[in-house]
Design a protein around this motif. Structure first.
Motif, PDB file in Angstrom:
ATOM      1  N   ILE A   1     -12.969   2.271   5.444  1.00 44.74           N
ATOM      2  CA  ILE A   1     -12.151   2.064   4.249  1.00 44.74           C
ATOM      3  C   ILE A   1     -11.422   0.731   4.314  1.00 44.74           C
TER       4      ILE A   1
ATOM      5  N   SER B   1      -6.750   3.040  11.261  1.00 42.43           N
ATOM      6  CA  SER B   1      -7.501   1.787  11.191  1.00 42.43           C
ATOM      7  C   SER B   1      -9.001   2.052  11.269  1.00 42.43           C
TER       8      SER B   1
ATOM      9  N   LEU C   1      -8.071   0.168   5.466  1.00 44.03           N
ATOM     10  CA  LEU C   1      -6.689   0.277   5.003  1.00 44.03           C
ATOM     11  C   LEU C   1      -5.883  -0.932   5.458  1.00 44.03           C
TER      12      LEU C   1
ATOM     13  N   PHE D   1       0.824  -1.207   0.000  1.00 43.73           N
ATOM     14  CA  PHE D   1       0.000   0.000   0.000  1.00 43.73           C
ATOM     15  C   PHE D   1       0.863   1.265   0.000  1.00 43.73           C
TER      16      PHE D   1
END
Length: 118
Positions: free
Chosen positions: A73, A63, A75, A40
């Motif tokens: 989301i 988080s 992540l 990422f």
């Protein structure tokens, strides 16, 4: 000493905060989180990476990040997002430190006479 204990001890020293060994007991899961986070962060351009580092260093735990519709989301990075925020360190710094601690824990387990299980 277990993988989680060795990892937590080393990362605690590097990050300057207490790291829970039980949360990092599973070597494969920790490795997966680190791989996902590296992919990422590595895919971001420098400006985006710098912006992300500033946000996390300000103590914001990504988080729990949500989009405009308040949907989480999700992540990558799992507990490392929270650790970076708690340590108030840039995410890229925490990632590098965690990767080093991962290698130390793997090495320790191997030197300790108990090679990592496949």
């Amino acid at each position: 000493m277990s993988f989680g204990d060795a990892f937590a001890r080393d990362l605690s020293k590097r990050a300057g905060l207490a790291v829970d060994a039980a949360a990092f007991a599973d070597r494969d899961r920790v490795g997966g989180h680190l791989d996902d986070l590296q992919a990422f962060v590595g895919a971001l351009d420098q400006v985006s990476r710098d912006s992300l580092d500033v946000v996390v260093a300000d103590g914001i735990d990504l988080s729990y990040a949500t989009d405009d519709a308040d949907s989480q989301i999700g992540l990558p990075g799992g507990p490392f997002l929270a650790l970076a925020a708690a340590a108030r360190r840039p995410l890229s710094t925490m990632l590098a430190e965690a990767q080093e601690s991962y290698q130390v824990a793997l090495h320790y387990r191997h030197v300790d006479g108990r090679a990592p299980r496949a």
